[in-house]
Design a protein around this motif. Structure first.
Motif, PDB file in Angstrom:
ATOM      1  N   GLU A 142       0.818  -1.209   0.000  1.00 56.69           N
ATOM      2  CA  GLU A 142       0.000   0.000   0.000  1.00 56.69           C
ATOM      3  C   GLU A 142       0.855   1.265   0.000  1.00 56.69           C
ATOM      4  OE1 GLU A 142      -2.331  -0.279   3.518  1.00 56.69           O
ATOM      5  OE2 GLU A 142      -2.837  -2.392   3.166  1.00 56.69           O
ATOM      6  N   LEU A 143       2.126   1.111   0.337  1.00 56.60           N
ATOM      7  CA  LEU A 143       2.996   2.275   0.512  1.00 56.60           C
ATOM      8  C   LEU A 143       3.936   2.525  -0.655  1.00 56.60           C
ATOM      9  CD1 LEU A 143       4.006   1.559   4.235  1.00 56.60           C
ATOM     10  CD2 LEU A 143       2.203   3.088   3.424  1.00 56.60           C
ATOM     11  N   VAL A 144       4.298   1.454  -1.366  1.00 55.49           N
ATOM     12  CA  VAL A 144       5.272   1.568  -2.458  1.00 55.49           C
ATOM     13  C   VAL A 144       4.679   0.932  -3.713  1.00 55.49           C
ATOM     14  CG1 VAL A 144       7.588   0.980  -3.245  1.00 55.49           C
ATOM     15  CG2 VAL A 144       7.182   1.458  -0.819  1.00 55.49           C
ATOM     16  N   GLU A 145       4.711   1.670  -4.802  1.00 50.49           N
ATOM     17  CA  GLU A 145       4.154   1.155  -6.048  1.00 50.49           C
ATOM     18  C   GLU A 145       4.973  -0.028  -6.548  1.00 50.49           C
ATOM     19  OE1 GLU A 145       3.048   2.754 -10.559  1.00 50.49           O
ATOM     20  OE2 GLU A 145       3.703   4.149  -8.995  1.00 50.49           O
ATOM     21  N   PRO A 146       4.313  -1.111  -6.931  1.00 49.27           N
ATOM     22  CA  PRO A 146       5.031  -2.295  -7.407  1.00 49.27           C
ATOM     23  C   PRO A 146       5.898  -1.995  -8.627  1.00 49.27           C
ATOM     24  CG  PRO A 146       2.721  -2.812  -6.971  1.00 49.27           C
ATOM     25  CD  PRO A 146       2.851  -1.322  -6.882  1.00 49.27           C
TER      26      PRO A 146
END
Length: 250
Positions: A96-100
């Motif tokens: 939820e915090l870092v874009e894949p």
């Protein structure tokens, strides 16, 4: 340049040199000087700030607001505030915090020992990586703990570490989990990573009396060189306090 004070460099220099060289090579391979680096559990920025001083952008994800506050203060003192981002969270909230697929390198130091499910945590970290991205894993070494407990005269504890699935010597053991080289390799492979190097960390630093290092002229520098030389030798991996694994996403 090591990320910590000279005395502490005995415990960090091996990892720092491997990470620094790997980031330099990754930047060269990509043809751009600035990498996107994720430091999970990076706390007060022991590695994040030095990495930022190399010119890379670093996102530190840590559950402790106090640690993140100290990180921001350290980043400001180092003049890299614009390159360091502090985010409260953990490996479970990471998606939820870092874009894949946006991260060039992940630092995962002292995290796998603490999480409930190391395989799941490493999978979450790997999910943030772009193709060819790097992962720096630093974890407590099961076999090193056997030696340490035995040298301290706690022979039953040493035997317990050998037999316990989690590498602990008992309920009073402050370390939730320890790993062997093989176990870390299996975790990396299951996450789709290819191990490129393994180093033993703190092979001698935790065994040599501090008074010898602090009082003998040139002793610290000599011990540091010894640590760096022994780190690459597989024979010494078994006695190191920690294991450092560098891996890449295919």
């Amino acid at each position: 340049m090591y990320p910590t004070r000279p005395r502490s460099a005995l415990r960090t220099a091996v990892v720092w040199e491997v990470v620094r060289a790997a980031l330099e090579q990754r930047a060269g391979d990509l043809g751009r000087p600035v990498l996107e680096v994720l430091d999970t559990g990076g706390g007060t920025g022991n590695f994040a700030v030095p990495v930022a001083r190399l010119g890379h952008r670093v996102t530190v994800v840590d559950p402790s607001p106090d640690a993140l506050f100290a990180l921001e203060r350290r980043a400001a003192e180092a003049g890299v505030t614009d390159l360091v981002r502090a985010v409260q969270g953990d490996t479970q909230t990471l998606p939820e915090l870092v874009e894949p697929g946006t991260v060039d390198a992940v630092l995962c130091h002292g995290v796998l020992e603490m999480v409930d499910d190391p395989a799941e945590a490493l999978g979450s970290l790997t999910g943030t990586l772009a193709k060819g991205g790097l992962v720096s894993l630093l974890a407590a070494n099961r076999n090193g703990a056997v030696l340490a407990r035995a040298l301290a005269g706690h022979f039953n504890d040493a035997r317990a570490v050998l037999d316990a699935p989690d590498g602990r010597w008992g309920t009073q053991d402050p370390m939730p989990r320890r790993f062997s080289v093989e176990e870390l390799g299996e975790l990396a492979a299951a996450a789709g990573l290819t191990v490129t190097s393994v180093h033993g960390v703190r092979v001698f630093a935790d065994l040599v009396p501090g008074v010898l290092v602090d009082t003998e002229p040139g002793a610290m520098e000599a011990l540091l060189r010894l640590e760096q030389a022994a780190a690459e030798q597989p024979a010494f991996h078994a006695v190191a306090t920690q294991l450092h694994v560098l891996a890449a996403l295919a």
